[in-house]
Design an enzyme around this catalytic site. Structure first.
Site, PDB file in Angstrom:
ATOM      1  N   GLU A  20      18.168  14.846  36.195  1.00  0.00           N
ATOM      2  CA  GLU A  20      17.962  16.253  36.578  1.00  0.00           C
ATOM      3  C   GLU A  20      16.813  16.890  35.791  1.00  0.00           C
ATOM      4  O   GLU A  20      16.054  17.688  36.342  1.00  0.00           O
ATOM      5  CB  GLU A  20      19.257  17.043  36.353  1.00  0.00           C
ATOM      6  CG  GLU A  20      20.374  16.590  37.295  1.00  0.00           C
ATOM      7  CD  GLU A  20      21.738  17.192  36.963  1.00  0.00           C
ATOM      8  OE1 GLU A  20      21.831  17.990  36.004  1.00  0.00           O
ATOM      9  OE2 GLU A  20      22.714  16.845  37.662  1.00  0.00           O
ATOM     10  N   LYS A  57      22.100  30.015  38.266  1.00  0.00           N
ATOM     11  CA  LYS A  57      21.998  29.971  39.729  1.00  0.00           C
ATOM     12  C   LYS A  57      21.590  31.345  40.279  1.00  0.00           C
ATOM     13  O   LYS A  57      21.619  32.341  39.553  1.00  0.00           O
ATOM     14  CB  LYS A  57      23.356  29.529  40.305  1.00  0.00           C
ATOM     15  CG  LYS A  57      23.759  28.104  39.899  1.00  0.00           C
ATOM     16  CD  LYS A  57      25.106  27.726  40.511  1.00  0.00           C
ATOM     17  CE  LYS A  57      25.514  26.313  40.134  1.00  0.00           C
ATOM     18  NZ  LYS A  57      26.823  25.933  40.764  1.00  0.00           N
ATOM     19  N   TYR A 104      21.478  17.736  44.327  1.00  0.00           N
ATOM     20  CA  TYR A 104      22.879  17.682  44.748  1.00  0.00           C
ATOM     21  C   TYR A 104      23.168  16.492  45.667  1.00  0.00           C
ATOM     22  O   TYR A 104      24.102  16.541  46.462  1.00  0.00           O
ATOM     23  CB  TYR A 104      23.276  18.997  45.421  1.00  0.00           C
ATOM     24  CG  TYR A 104      23.626  20.098  44.438  1.00  0.00           C
ATOM     25  CD1 TYR A 104      24.568  19.892  43.424  1.00  0.00           C
ATOM     26  CD2 TYR A 104      23.045  21.362  44.527  1.00  0.00           C
ATOM     27  CE1 TYR A 104      24.902  20.903  42.526  1.00  0.00           C
ATOM     28  CE2 TYR A 104      23.383  22.379  43.632  1.00  0.00           C
ATOM     29  CZ  TYR A 104      24.317  22.134  42.633  1.00  0.00           C
ATOM     30  OH  TYR A 104      24.657  23.142  41.752  1.00  0.00           O
ATOM     31  N   HIS A 145      24.844  25.914  36.371  1.00  0.00           N
ATOM     32  CA  HIS A 145      24.983  24.456  36.493  1.00  0.00           C
ATOM     33  C   HIS A 145      24.737  23.850  35.122  1.00  0.00           C
ATOM     34  O   HIS A 145      23.874  24.330  34.380  1.00  0.00           O
ATOM     35  CB  HIS A 145      23.931  23.902  37.467  1.00  0.00           C
ATOM     36  CG  HIS A 145      23.794  22.406  37.379  1.00  0.00           C
ATOM     37  ND1 HIS A 145      24.631  21.544  38.058  1.00  0.00           N
ATOM     38  CD2 HIS A 145      22.954  21.622  36.652  1.00  0.00           C
ATOM     39  CE1 HIS A 145      24.289  20.299  37.749  1.00  0.00           C
ATOM     40  NE2 HIS A 145      23.273  20.312  36.904  1.00  0.00           N
ATOM     41  N   ASN A 193      29.230  30.195  41.139  1.00  0.00           N
ATOM     42  CA  ASN A 193      29.808  30.160  39.788  1.00  0.00           C
ATOM     43  C   ASN A 193      28.754  30.216  38.680  1.00  0.00           C
ATOM     44  O   ASN A 193      28.975  29.702  37.586  1.00  0.00           O
ATOM     45  CB  ASN A 193      30.731  28.940  39.647  1.00  0.00           C
ATOM     46  CG  ASN A 193      30.012  27.646  39.949  1.00  0.00           C
ATOM     47  OD1 ASN A 193      28.778  27.611  40.010  1.00  0.00           O
ATOM     48  ND2 ASN A 193      30.763  26.574  40.116  1.00  0.00           N
TER      49      ASN A 193
HETATM   50  P1  DAT Z   1      30.114  21.603  38.832  1.00  0.00           P
HETATM   51  O1  DAT Z   1      29.042  22.625  39.134  1.00  0.00           O
HETATM   52  O2  DAT Z   1      31.246  22.210  38.061  1.00  0.00           O
HETATM   53  O3  DAT Z   1      29.568  20.343  38.207  1.00  0.00           O
HETATM   54  P2  DAT Z   1      30.330  20.126  41.324  1.00  0.00           P
HETATM   55  O4  DAT Z   1      29.151  19.342  40.860  1.00  0.00           O
HETATM   56  O5  DAT Z   1      31.556  19.370  41.710  1.00  0.00           O
HETATM   57  O6  DAT Z   1      30.764  21.218  40.238  1.00  0.00           O
HETATM   58  O7  DAT Z   1      29.912  21.002  42.595  1.00  0.00           O
HETATM   59  C1  DAT Z   1      28.652  21.635  42.670  1.00  0.00           C
HETATM   60  C2  DAT Z   1      28.859  23.071  43.089  1.00  0.00           C
HETATM   61  O8  DAT Z   1      29.389  23.127  44.418  1.00  0.00           O
HETATM   62  C3  DAT Z   1      29.883  23.826  42.246  1.00  0.00           C
HETATM   63  O9  DAT Z   1      29.300  24.372  41.077  1.00  0.00           O
HETATM   64  C4  DAT Z   1      30.391  24.871  43.187  1.00  0.00           C
HETATM   65  C5  DAT Z   1      30.352  24.162  44.535  1.00  0.00           C
HETATM   66  N1  DAT Z   1      31.652  23.549  44.880  1.00  0.00           N
HETATM   67  C6  DAT Z   1      32.170  22.410  44.341  1.00  0.00           C
HETATM   68  N2  DAT Z   1      33.351  22.089  44.899  1.00  0.00           N
HETATM   69  C7  DAT Z   1      33.583  23.053  45.837  1.00  0.00           C
HETATM   70  C8  DAT Z   1      34.643  23.286  46.770  1.00  0.00           C
HETATM   71  N3  DAT Z   1      35.690  22.453  46.871  1.00  0.00           N
HETATM   72  N4  DAT Z   1      34.556  24.374  47.556  1.00  0.00           N
HETATM   73  C9  DAT Z   1      33.498  25.223  47.485  1.00  0.00           C
HETATM   74  N5  DAT Z   1      32.463  25.051  46.652  1.00  0.00           N
HETATM   75  C10 DAT Z   1      32.499  23.986  45.830  1.00  0.00           C
HETATM   76 MG    MG Z   2      28.214  18.978  39.069  1.00  0.00          MG
END
Ligand code: DAT
Ligand code: MG
Length: 140
Positions: free
Chosen positions: A134, A13, A53, A123, A120
Site C-alpha cells: 500500500e 478517508k 482494495y 484506513h 469509518n
Molecule cells: P478495515 O478497514 O477495518 O481493515 P476491511 O478491510 O475488512 O476493514 O474493509 C474495508 C472497508 O470496507 C471497511 O473499512 C469498511 C467497509 N466494510 C467492510 N466490511 C463491510 C461490511 N460488511 N459492510 C459494509 N461495509 C464494510
Molecule cells: Mg482492511
C-alpha cells in the site's frame, strides 16, 4: 538488540477529511508517539482504489466502498514506529463504527449512516505485506 522500525499506511478517508477530523487523527497518532514520515492530500483515481482494495473485489460492499473513497479528498500518511501496523489498528478501532470501542477513532467519531458501506474515517494497513504494498501505491 531492537526490532526494525516498521512503517504503515494510514488514510484519512473522505468522511474524515469532510468532517475536519484530519487534525484530530494526526494528533492521536503523534500523541501515541509514532512519527509522521510523509503526508499528502489525494483525490484518488479509481485505478488506485481498485488496487488498494483488490482483496474485497466481488463483495457486496466493494462498489459502494470504491465510490465512497472517490467521493472526495483523502489524506495519505506514512507513519513509522515499532509495531506501528498493529498499534494504529488499535488506535483506529474495529471496522464497524457502531461497536468500535470508545477511545478509538472509529468508536469516538464514527457511526452507522444506513449506507451500503461503513464510513469509518480511517484506513490502516493490516500486515507488513499490506503496508509495503500500500505504501508503494500511495507514495511512489
Ligand atoms: P478495515 O478497514 O477495518 O481493515 P476491511 O478491510 O475488512 O476493514 O474493509 C474495508 C472497508 O470496507 C471497511 O473499512 C469498511 C467497509 N466494510 C467492510 N466490511 C463491510 C461490511 N460488511 N459492510 C459494509 N461495509 C464494510
Ligand atoms: Mg482492511
Amino acid at each position: 538488540m531492537s526490532t526494525a522500525i516498521e512503517e504503515t499506511l494510514v488514510l484519512v478517508k473522505p468522511d474524515g477529511v469532510a468532517r475536519s477530523l484530519t487534525g484530530e487523527i494526526l494528533r492521536r497518532i503523534e500523541a501515541k508517539g509514532y512519527s509522521l514520515v510523509d503526508i499528502r492530500l489525494v483525490q484518488a483515481e479509481r485505478s488506485l482504489l481498485a488496487e488498494h482494495y483488490a482483496e474485497h473485489e466481488g463483495k457486496p460492499f466493494y462498489e459502494p466502498l470504491v465510490e465512497f473513497m472517490e467521493s472526495g479528498p483523502i489524506v495519505a500518511i506514512r507513519v513509522a514506529g515499532n509495531r506501528v501496523i498493529e498499534g494504529f489498528r488499535v488506535l483506529a478501532g474495529t471496522t464497524d463504527p457502531t461497536t468500535a470501542a470508545p477511545g478509538t477513532i472509529r468508536g469516538d467519531f464514527g457511526r452507522d449512516w444506513g449506507l451500503r458501506v461503513q464510513q469509518n474515517l480511517v484506513h490502516g494497513s493490516d500486515s507488513p505485506e499490506s503496508a509495503e504494498r500500500e505504501l508503494k501505491l500511495w507514495f511512489s
